[in-house]
Scaffold this active site. Structure first.
Site, short mmCIF file in Angstrom:
data_model
loop_
_atom_site.label_atom_id
_atom_site.label_comp_id
_atom_site.label_asym_id
_atom_site.label_seq_id
_atom_site.Cartn_x
_atom_site.Cartn_y
_atom_site.Cartn_z
N MET A 1 43.42 59.00 22.60
CA MET A 1 43.45 58.17 21.40
C MET A 1 43.35 56.71 21.80
SD MET A 1 46.45 60.02 19.17
CE MET A 1 47.59 60.08 20.54
N GLY B 1 47.83 53.57 21.58
CA GLY B 1 46.92 54.12 22.59
C GLY B 1 47.57 55.13 23.49
N SER B 2 47.05 56.34 23.55
CA SER B 2 47.75 57.41 24.25
C SER B 2 46.89 58.67 24.31
CB SER B 2 49.07 57.68 23.54
OG SER B 2 48.88 57.62 22.13
N ARG B 3 47.55 59.82 24.52
CA ARG B 3 46.82 61.08 24.69
C ARG B 3 47.69 62.25 24.25
NH1 ARG B 3 45.28 62.58 30.76
NH2 ARG B 3 45.89 64.76 30.67
#
EC number: 4.1.1.65
Length: 250
Positions: free
Chosen positions: A120, A208-210
């Site tokens: 993301m 912001g990440s996953r």
């Protein structure tokens, strides 16, 4: 529209609406707005106030929470996050999701399964959703680093939160929210024992990440590496289906 049934034969009523702002983000947006107005109206520092006003718009947009139409079906696993499919690999599930939890609740088997990783960016919707309906059996927070979430080793070294959901027939799906370079907090909306519908909101990761999803044994990804997916809408996989799917970047 929430809770309304829509189908591929025209049933239901669909219209475009501005997405709502999740309550978790409203306080950040209001603070940013107050600071920008202070510099614009009180200090008369337009060179600072206008950029801050732009930042305010970004903050509100980051925490947008649009409605989604969730596909239904016993074999459907939906994407838990918006973003780019950055990794698809055969791996062993995290040890936190494997085996008995000490309270008599079974976990995933330690055998390799397909892991689909969704990255993301700061421009994606960051509300995460349940990939299947069922009961939350585990929710385990793990402190860690804040490396680039696009890296494979982020699954084991970054700050993360594991979630295990058990369907009514005993099928288990595990997925992990992973913080990244900019992300600094994983916010859960659920707790162990909660009963979820597929596509229901389960949490968010700031900035912001996953998200990693561990598919059941004998199930391949129905999305392609490099594909953009939509949380709660994109069919990530169909349980028990193993099929090579190819795509062409163009």
């Amino acid at each position: 529209m929430a809770g309304e049934i829509l189908d591929n034969r025209g049933r239901g009523d669909a219209s475009w609406n501005w997405p709502s702002i999740h309550p978790e983000g409203r306080k950040f947006g209001i603070i940013a707005l107050a600071i920008s107005l202070f510099f614009l109206l009180i200090m008369d520092w337009e060179i600072v106030g206008w950029p801050l006003l732009g930042l305010t718009a970004f903050v509100f947009a980051f925490f947008r929470d649009p409605e989604r139409v969730v596909p239904q079906g016993d074999d459907v696993i939906v994407a838990p996050a918006d973003g780019l499919v950055s990794l698809i690999a055969q791996v062993e599930p995290p040890r936190e999701l494997v085996g008995d939890d000490g309270l008599g609740s079974a976990g995933l088997t330690p055998l390799p399964v397909t892991r689909v990783s969704i990255f993301m960016s700061v421009f994606d919707v960051h509300i995460n959703r349940a990939p299947i309906s069922g009961t939350v059996k585990r929710l385990i927070y793990m402190p860690g680093k804040f490396m680039n979430a696009d890296l494979d080793k982020a699954s084991e070294e970054n700050e993360r939160q594991h979630i295990l959901i058990e369907r009514h027939d005993g099928l288990l799906i595990g997925f992990t929210q992973i913080a990244g370079l900019v992300a600094r907090r994983i916010v859960p909306f659920v707790k162990p024992g909660d009963i979820l519908a597929a596509g229901q909101r389960v949490g968010l990761i700031r900035f912001g990440s996953r998200v990693d999803v561990y598919l059941p044994t004998g199930t391949d990804s129905a999305v392609l590496l490099g594909q953009k997916v939509v949380a709660g809408e994109t069919v990530l996989a169909r349980i028990g289906t193993q099929k090579l799917i190819e795509g062409v970047a163009q």
